[in-house]
Design a protein around this motif. Structure first.
Motif, PDB file in Angstrom:
ATOM      1  N   LYS A 180       0.823  -1.206   0.000  1.00 37.61           N
ATOM      2  CA  LYS A 180       0.000   0.000   0.000  1.00 37.61           C
ATOM      3  C   LYS A 180       0.856   1.254   0.000  1.00 37.61           C
ATOM      4  O   LYS A 180       0.608   2.189  -0.777  1.00 37.61           O
ATOM      5  N   LEU A 181       1.880   1.292   0.845  1.00 37.97           N
ATOM      6  CA  LEU A 181       2.746   2.471   0.916  1.00 37.97           C
ATOM      7  C   LEU A 181       3.555   2.645  -0.366  1.00 37.97           C
ATOM      8  O   LEU A 181       3.752   3.771  -0.828  1.00 37.97           O
ATOM      9  N   THR A 182       3.994   1.548  -0.932  1.00 41.18           N
ATOM     10  CA  THR A 182       4.770   1.618  -2.170  1.00 41.18           C
ATOM     11  C   THR A 182       3.936   2.170  -3.316  1.00 41.18           C
ATOM     12  O   THR A 182       4.414   2.960  -4.140  1.00 41.18           O
ATOM     13  N   SER A 183       2.674   1.749  -3.379  1.00 40.44           N
ATOM     14  CA  SER A 183       1.795   2.231  -4.448  1.00 40.44           C
ATOM     15  C   SER A 183       1.482   3.712  -4.317  1.00 40.44           C
ATOM     16  O   SER A 183       1.182   4.390  -5.298  1.00 40.44           O
ATOM     17  N   GLN A 184       1.548   4.232  -3.104  1.00 48.50           N
ATOM     18  CA  GLN A 184       1.278   5.651  -2.866  1.00 48.50           C
ATOM     19  C   GLN A 184       2.485   6.530  -3.154  1.00 48.50           C
ATOM     20  O   GLN A 184       2.363   7.744  -3.247  1.00 48.50           O
ATOM     21  N   PRO A 243      10.688   2.493   8.514  1.00 57.65           N
ATOM     22  CA  PRO A 243      10.223   1.435   9.414  1.00 57.65           C
ATOM     23  C   PRO A 243       9.133   1.907  10.360  1.00 57.65           C
ATOM     24  O   PRO A 243       8.204   1.146  10.666  1.00 57.65           O
ATOM     25  N   GLU A 244       9.232   3.168  10.814  1.00 55.07           N
ATOM     26  CA  GLU A 244       8.213   3.702  11.724  1.00 55.07           C
ATOM     27  C   GLU A 244       6.874   3.830  11.013  1.00 55.07           C
ATOM     28  O   GLU A 244       5.823   3.465  11.567  1.00 55.07           O
ATOM     29  N   LEU A 245       6.908   4.354   9.782  1.00 52.94           N
ATOM     30  CA  LEU A 245       5.666   4.512   9.017  1.00 52.94           C
ATOM     31  C   LEU A 245       5.065   3.151   8.689  1.00 52.94           C
ATOM     32  O   LEU A 245       3.844   2.957   8.778  1.00 52.94           O
ATOM     33  N   LEU A 246       5.908   2.197   8.328  1.00 51.38           N
ATOM     34  CA  LEU A 246       5.430   0.857   8.004  1.00 51.38           C
ATOM     35  C   LEU A 246       4.784   0.207   9.227  1.00 51.38           C
ATOM     36  O   LEU A 246       3.720  -0.415   9.124  1.00 51.38           O
ATOM     37  N   ALA A 260      -2.511  -7.042  -5.739  1.00 51.71           N
ATOM     38  CA  ALA A 260      -2.295  -5.902  -4.838  1.00 51.71           C
ATOM     39  C   ALA A 260      -2.244  -6.309  -3.373  1.00 51.71           C
ATOM     40  O   ALA A 260      -2.162  -5.430  -2.501  1.00 51.71           O
ATOM     41  N   ARG A 261      -2.327  -7.621  -3.077  1.00 58.66           N
ATOM     42  CA  ARG A 261      -2.352  -8.110  -1.699  1.00 58.66           C
ATOM     43  C   ARG A 261      -3.515  -7.503  -0.903  1.00 58.66           C
ATOM     44  O   ARG A 261      -3.400  -7.231   0.283  1.00 58.66           O
TER      45      ARG A 261
END
Length: 309
Positions: A38-42, A48-51, A271-272
């Protein structure tokens, strides 16, 4: 009939529970991190903190049994959760896609039955004639060819050579034509062959010979007796093909980009987007069970000699 239906539905509850557990386990064991996807697509930097924060918001940091129990409780309340990709409720997305798949399945089934049943009856009457041999060759070929090959050949002919249809199917009657035809060709072949075999079997029965001897008209024998006695096996193969269409039209929907539930499932797997996949499998499994129940009830309706017990 109502009592029988309720008993069947109650007995199938454990089946649905097992299906949900299997699907949820497979999604849990699938490689890849939905939060990272999801973060990669954005776009942007993934720290690591955001993940970790996004994984917590999506509930991915909880133990398996807690996640599964929470999902099942939400399903019982009619809530399949929100999609990982866009945070939108899963139910409206699935209902919209299911509508497109249902319209395709209904159109394909009606078209196949309308073409195949008269064709099967006529070839049974004209057994071993030139017309019968030609139809048998076509039905054998259509039954042997896989759906994806038929879809690609139709796309090449009608979209590239003739240019009568767009390559990407639009959500309209015109856009539905090629996917329906691609799915109908194998179905017509199976229906016609089954109908031909059943009618030929009935025509050799003693009651048909006796009715001919009493001077009963051919069309009365054919439509009132022979087809009625062949209806059971025809309904069986129709129900089998409906179940295939409900869950197995994924490849055809992907080729023509038809916005059905199969296309949605494949995109969600890529897209998991696990809530969408889990909800889609649950709905498809429920539909398969309902089709089985309706098929059994139809046997009773067309032949009162059959007991529901």
């Amino acid at each position: 009939m109502l009592k029988y239906s309720l008993k069947r539905i109650v007995k199938l509850i454990p089946v649905l529970i097992a299906i949900t557990l299997i699907v949820f386990t497979l999604m849990y064991l699938t490689p890849g991190d939905p939060a990272l996807q999801k973060l990669t697509s954005q776009g942007g930097e993934v720290t690591p903190e955001l993940l970790s924060e996004v994984r917590h918001e999506m509930g991915l940091d909880r133990p398996f049994i807690i996640r599964y129990s929470s999902w099942v409780l939400n399903v019982l309340q009619g809530d399949l959760g929100n999609a990982y990709t866009d945070d939108q409720p899963v139910v409206p997305k699935l209902m919209k896609a299911l509508g497109y798949t249902a319209s395709l399945a209904i159109a394909c089934t009606l078209f196949s039955v309308i073409i195949a049943v008269p064709l099967g009856v006529y070839t049974a009457i004209k057994k071993d004639s030139l017309f019968d041999n030609i139809i048998r060759i076509f039905t054998f070929t259509g039954n042997a060819m896989p759906n994806f090959l038929i879809a690609l050949l139709l796309m090449f002919l009608f979209c590239i050579k003739i240019r009568a249809f767009p390559v990407i199917a639009t959500a309209s009657l015109k856009g539905m034509f090629l996917p329906t035809l691609a799915l109908s060709i194998p179905m017509i072949s199976r229906f016609a062959r089954q109908t031909r075999a059943d009618v030929m079997s009935q025509l050799s029965e003693e009651y048909v010979i006796g009715m001919h001897a009493r001077g009963v008209k051919e069309r009365v024998i054919l439509f009132r007796n022979v087809l009625h006695n062949s209806a059971g096996s025809i309904i069986t193969i129709v129900s089998l093909q409906i179940r295939v269409l409900i869950g197995g039209s994924v490849v055809t929907e992907m080729i023509f980009r038809w916005p059905g539930i199969g296309n949605l499932m494949m995109n969600s797997i890529t897209a998991r987007d696990f809530p969408v996949v889990q909800g889609a499998v649950l709905i498809l499994a429920t539909l398969q069970i309902l089709v089985n129940l309706l098929t059994d009830l139809s046997y009773f309706l067309i032949d009162k000699r059959i007991s529901l017990e």
